[in-house]
Enzyme design. Structure first.
Site, PDB file in Angstrom:
ATOM      1  N   ALA A 169       0.874  -1.165   0.000  1.00 34.43           N
ATOM      2  CA  ALA A 169       0.000   0.000   0.000  1.00 34.43           C
ATOM      3  C   ALA A 169       0.915   1.220   0.000  1.00 34.43           C
ATOM      4  O   ALA A 169       2.078   1.133   0.397  1.00 34.43           O
ATOM      5  CB  ALA A 169      -0.892  -0.017   1.233  1.00 34.43           C
TER       6      ALA A 169
ATOM      7  N   GLY B 268       0.755  -4.888   0.998  1.00 28.27           N
ATOM      8  CA  GLY B 268      -0.452  -4.930   0.168  1.00 28.27           C
ATOM      9  C   GLY B 268      -0.247  -5.670  -1.155  1.00 28.27           C
ATOM     10  O   GLY B 268      -1.212  -6.175  -1.740  1.00 28.27           O
TER      11      GLY B 268
ATOM     12  N   GLU C   4      -0.641  -9.219  -0.329  1.00 30.12           N
ATOM     13  CA  GLU C   4      -2.075  -9.411  -0.087  1.00 30.12           C
ATOM     14  C   GLU C   4      -2.862  -9.451  -1.397  1.00 30.12           C
ATOM     15  O   GLU C   4      -3.838 -10.195  -1.520  1.00 30.12           O
ATOM     16  CB  GLU C   4      -2.585  -8.298   0.839  1.00 30.12           C
ATOM     17  CG  GLU C   4      -2.002  -8.449   2.250  1.00 30.12           C
ATOM     18  CD  GLU C   4      -2.260  -7.250   3.156  1.00 30.12           C
ATOM     19  OE1 GLU C   4      -1.847  -6.138   2.773  1.00 30.12           O
ATOM     20  OE2 GLU C   4      -2.877  -7.424   4.220  1.00 30.12           O
TER      21      GLU C   4
ATOM     22  N   GLU D  51       4.742  -4.998   7.372  1.00 32.29           N
ATOM     23  CA  GLU D  51       3.981  -3.957   8.080  1.00 32.29           C
ATOM     24  C   GLU D  51       4.409  -3.716   9.521  1.00 32.29           C
ATOM     25  O   GLU D  51       4.449  -2.571   9.975  1.00 32.29           O
ATOM     26  CB  GLU D  51       2.480  -4.285   8.070  1.00 32.29           C
ATOM     27  CG  GLU D  51       1.811  -4.099   6.724  1.00 32.29           C
ATOM     28  CD  GLU D  51       1.846  -5.337   5.852  1.00 32.29           C
ATOM     29  OE1 GLU D  51       2.662  -6.263   6.125  1.00 32.29           O
ATOM     30  OE2 GLU D  51       1.067  -5.389   4.893  1.00 32.29           O
TER      31      GLU D  51
HETATM   32  N1  CO8 Z   1       4.610   3.112  -0.858  1.00 32.25           N
HETATM   33  C1  CO8 Z   1       4.976   4.249  -1.493  1.00 32.25           C
HETATM   34  N2  CO8 Z   1       6.066   4.346  -2.258  1.00 32.25           N
HETATM   35  C2  CO8 Z   1       6.819   3.251  -2.408  1.00 32.25           C
HETATM   36  C3  CO8 Z   1       6.507   2.033  -1.776  1.00 32.25           C
HETATM   37  C4  CO8 Z   1       5.325   1.974  -0.993  1.00 32.25           C
HETATM   38  N3  CO8 Z   1       4.925   0.868  -0.385  1.00 32.25           N
HETATM   39  N4  CO8 Z   1       7.449   1.131  -2.100  1.00 32.25           N
HETATM   40  C5  CO8 Z   1       8.319   1.757  -2.901  1.00 32.25           C
HETATM   41  N5  CO8 Z   1       7.956   3.034  -3.093  1.00 32.25           N
HETATM   42  C6  CO8 Z   1       8.640   4.062  -3.903  1.00 32.25           C
HETATM   43  C7  CO8 Z   1       9.849   4.647  -3.178  1.00 32.25           C
HETATM   44  O1  CO8 Z   1       9.457   5.685  -2.321  1.00 32.25           O
HETATM   45  C8  CO8 Z   1      10.688   5.131  -4.360  1.00 32.25           C
HETATM   46  O2  CO8 Z   1      10.134   6.345  -4.825  1.00 32.25           O
HETATM   47  P1  CO8 Z   1      11.122   7.571  -5.285  1.00 32.25           P
HETATM   48  O3  CO8 Z   1      11.901   7.010  -6.431  1.00 32.25           O
HETATM   49  O4  CO8 Z   1      10.156   8.629  -5.685  1.00 32.25           O
HETATM   50  O5  CO8 Z   1      11.962   7.904  -4.122  1.00 32.25           O
HETATM   51  C9  CO8 Z   1      10.416   4.091  -5.430  1.00 32.25           C
HETATM   52  O6  CO8 Z   1       9.182   3.447  -5.074  1.00 32.25           O
HETATM   53  C10 CO8 Z   1      11.485   3.020  -5.504  1.00 32.25           C
HETATM   54  O7  CO8 Z   1      11.713   2.527  -4.201  1.00 32.25           O
HETATM   55  P2  CO8 Z   1      13.176   2.490  -3.504  1.00 32.25           P
HETATM   56  O8  CO8 Z   1      13.976   3.680  -3.939  1.00 32.25           O
HETATM   57  O9  CO8 Z   1      12.986   2.279  -2.057  1.00 32.25           O
HETATM   58  O10 CO8 Z   1      13.765   1.189  -4.231  1.00 32.25           O
HETATM   59  P3  CO8 Z   1      14.748   0.084  -3.631  1.00 32.25           P
HETATM   60  O11 CO8 Z   1      15.081  -0.810  -4.791  1.00 32.25           O
HETATM   61  O12 CO8 Z   1      15.853   0.728  -2.860  1.00 32.25           O
HETATM   62  O13 CO8 Z   1      13.840  -0.730  -2.568  1.00 32.25           O
HETATM   63  C11 CO8 Z   1      11.847  -1.838  -1.752  1.00 32.25           C
HETATM   64  C12 CO8 Z   1      12.695  -1.443  -2.971  1.00 32.25           C
HETATM   65  C13 CO8 Z   1      12.605  -2.830  -0.891  1.00 32.25           C
HETATM   66  C14 CO8 Z   1      10.560  -2.452  -2.287  1.00 32.25           C
HETATM   67  C15 CO8 Z   1      11.549  -0.571  -0.929  1.00 32.25           C
HETATM   68  O14 CO8 Z   1      10.980   0.411  -1.784  1.00 32.25           O
HETATM   69  C16 CO8 Z   1      10.577  -0.795   0.203  1.00 32.25           C
HETATM   70  O15 CO8 Z   1      10.959  -1.286   1.241  1.00 32.25           O
HETATM   71  N6  CO8 Z   1       9.304  -0.407  -0.004  1.00 32.25           N
HETATM   72  C17 CO8 Z   1       8.283  -0.494   1.016  1.00 32.25           C
HETATM   73  C18 CO8 Z   1       7.818  -1.896   1.158  1.00 32.25           C
HETATM   74  C19 CO8 Z   1       6.804  -1.984   2.252  1.00 32.25           C
HETATM   75  O16 CO8 Z   1       7.098  -1.769   3.410  1.00 32.25           O
HETATM   76  N7  CO8 Z   1       5.579  -2.316   1.855  1.00 32.25           N
HETATM   77  C20 CO8 Z   1       4.509  -2.461   2.797  1.00 32.25           C
HETATM   78  C21 CO8 Z   1       3.778  -1.198   2.886  1.00 32.25           C
HETATM   79  S1  CO8 Z   1       2.549  -1.255   4.138  1.00 32.25           S
HETATM   80  C22 CO8 Z   1       1.284  -2.065   3.477  1.00 32.25           C
HETATM   81  O17 CO8 Z   1       1.322  -2.488   2.367  1.00 32.25           O
HETATM   82  C23 CO8 Z   1       0.107  -2.209   4.349  1.00 32.25           C
HETATM   83  C24 CO8 Z   1      -1.013  -2.965   3.657  1.00 32.25           C
HETATM   84  C25 CO8 Z   1      -2.277  -2.691   4.329  1.00 32.25           C
HETATM   85  C26 CO8 Z   1      -2.670  -1.298   4.076  1.00 32.25           C
HETATM   86  C27 CO8 Z   1      -3.982  -1.024   4.585  1.00 32.25           C
HETATM   87  C28 CO8 Z   1      -4.467   0.281   4.000  1.00 32.25           C
HETATM   88  C29 CO8 Z   1      -4.552   1.418   4.898  1.00 32.25           C
END
Ligand code: CO8
Length: 260
Positions: free
Chosen positions: A65, A110, A113, A133
């Site tokens: 998400a 997400g 999921e 999460e």
């Molecule tokens: N949300 C928003 N932006 C994201 C997300 C995300 N989940 N994941 C990646 N991005 C964006 C980054 O901010 C970045 O943007 P920018 O280039 O503008 O800075 C771009 O995508 C590329 O990401 P990275 O630079 O971080 O790329 P890396 O190769 O270094 O890392 C990863 C890739 C490991 C995937 C890293 O981006 C990461 O850890 N992302 C987050 C993963 C995460 O924690 N996901 C879980 C989120 S929580 C969730 O999903 C809850 C679900 C339930 C929600 C209920 C609704 C309310």
């Protein structure tokens, strides 16, 4: 179909739905969720589509998400966002035709999921999966606490959700989170091959078989999703959630959690 973050194409009787927001690793924000619902409506109305493939554009399947959208939400707003996501994913899960996830890269939070809502999960060797999460100060909120234990059993679901660990495709296969793993360049061909096998079988039998299996996995799900939404929302009353999500958005290392 012209949508901003979701594309749809048809190859014979197979529909391919691609989450297409590569600059944010296909993170699910409100717009993507709305478009997913619209796409499900359209696919349901199209009798020519007999199997659906769901995949992600670029390097990721779906990295979760959208953390930037969630970061500053109140508990009430978080519950609304959560229910919107749950509804979009349940809509996809409720399609009568088989849905295959082609997991081409990161499927986290997400994104994992979303894959769990599909009937069959096929992964590229490059896929990374997990429910990170709890490291962001929240619980899974798009059905993960309920669908993950149904798919891989309670012990591994506990392990994945409580550790927040990222696992690779082989590990995902070992624990039953994905059905098959293929070299990255073969993932789409292999997925279409399996979809074609399904298309060769009798359409009514396929729909009825899916519906019958879903009887088992869908039982009590809506009540359980409501519980999950409340658990998820309550985390938004904590400083830990705000601190951890702000750190992600600002690309900083997060502080230690304080339990408040
Ligand atoms: N949300 C928003 N932006 C994201 C997300 C995300 N989940 N994941 C990646 N991005 C964006 C980054 O901010 C970045 O943007 P920018 O280039 O503008 O800075 C771009 O995508 C590329 O990401 P990275 O630079 O971080 O790329 P890396 O190769 O270094 O890392 C990863 C890739 C490991 C995937 C890293 O981006 C990461 O850890 N992302 C987050 C993963 C995460 O924690 N996901 C879980 C989120 S929580 C969730 O999903 C809850 C679900 C339930 C929600 C209920 C609704 C309310």
């Amino acid at each position: 179909m012209s949508m901003e973050h979701v594309t749809f194409e048809k190859r014979n009787s197979i529909g391919i739905l691609t989450i297409n927001r590569p600059k944010a690793f296909n993170a699910l924000n409100s717009d993507v969720l709305r478009e997913l619902c619209e796409a499900s409506d359209m696919i349901e109305a199209d009798a020519d589509v007999r199997v659906l493939v769901v995949t992600g554009a670029g390097k990721a399947f779906v990295a979760g998400a959208d953390i930037a959208e969630m970061s500053e939400l109140s508990a009430q707003e978080a519950k609304e966002f959560c229910m919107k996501g749950q509804a979009a994913l349940s809509r996809l899960e409720g399609l009568e035709i088989p849905v295959i996830a082609a997991i081409n890269g990161y499927a986290l939070g997400g994104g994992c999921e979303l894959a769990l809502c599909c009937d069959i999960r096929l992964a590229s060797e490059k896929a990374k999966m997990g429910q990170p999460e709890t490291g962001l100060g929240i619980t899974p909120g798009f059905g993960g606490t309920q669908r993950l234990p149904r798919v891989i059993g309670v012990p591994y679901a506990m392990q994945l959700i409580l550790t927040g660990a990222q696992i690779d495709a082989q590990e995902a296969k070992r624990i039953g989170l994905v059905n098959e793993v293929y070299p990255a360049e073969k993932l789409m061909d292999k997925t279409l091959e399996m979809a074609n096998r399904i298309v060769e079988n009798a359409p009514v039998a396929i729909r009825q078989a899916k519906a019958a299996i879903r009887q088992r996995t869908g039982r009590r799900l809506s009540q359980e999703l409501e519980y999950e939404a409340d658990a998820f929302a309550s985390c938004f009353n904590t400083n830990d959630q705000k601190m951890a999500m702000r750190a992600f958005v600002n690309k900083e290392k997060r502080d230690e959690f304080k339990g408040e």
